[in-house]
Design a protein around this motif. Structure first.
Motif: not given
Length: 164
Positions: A115-137
């Motif tokens: 959250q120091w880099v991007l808001p949780s909304q954007l970071s969560s969407g990016l993590m999922v788009s990078f292939g992270a598990s949706r449920n883990a995110v």
């Protein structure tokens, strides 16, 4: 002026206090931490401010997670069909920084510190788009949103005590 704000806030029905904090916390860059702080300064009881801020932030974060997952699914489907999407899209400098952080710290680290880099909304969407598990995110973002909300509730209350 602060007393007038508190009097106004207290004159509102509890559901409206809840809704106001919830809506403001759904805004990226405001999130649960600033939403909690704003609620407390405005005179919303601390437990209500934290709960409303967390709920608002979680709802908007979930929307971004599902959007990111949908975008990733469509991109993978295009690649599987041999579409023009064989090349990875170029990332902005901020996205590149975030990707390096994601590769280094994983979902838990990015959720708690990202959250120091991007808001949780954007970071969560990016993590999922990078292939992270949706449920883990989702799980780690909810933990992070709750912790940040509680931390700023403590900071806000200590600040109000210091100002009195």
């Amino acid at each position: 002026m602060h007393d007038a704000l508190i009097a106004f806030t207290e004159s509102l029905p509890v559901w409206l206090q809840w809704a106001g904090v919830m809506l403001i916390s759904a805004i990226p860059f405001v999130e649960s931490y600033l939403g909690t702080l704003i609620g407390i300064v405005a005179g919303v009881p601390t437990p209500l401010a934290v709960a409303a801020a967390v709920v608002g932030n979680v709802i908007s974060m979930l929307a971004f997670v599902f959007l990111g997952a949908g975008a990733r699914k469509k991109a993978l489907e295009r690649r599987a069909k041999g579409g023009d999407s064989t090349l990875e899209p170029e990332l902005s400098p901020r996205q590149q920084r975030f990707k390096r952080m994601f590769d280094r710290f994983g979902v838990p680290g990015v959720s708690l510190l990202g959250q120091w880099v991007l808001p949780s909304q954007l970071s969560s969407g990016l993590m999922v788009s990078f292939g992270a598990s949706r449920n883990a995110v989702i799980v780690w973002q909810i933990i992070s949103i709750i912790l940040w909300g509680i931390l700023f509730a403590v900071i806000g209350n200590l600040g109000l005590i210091a100002l009195r």
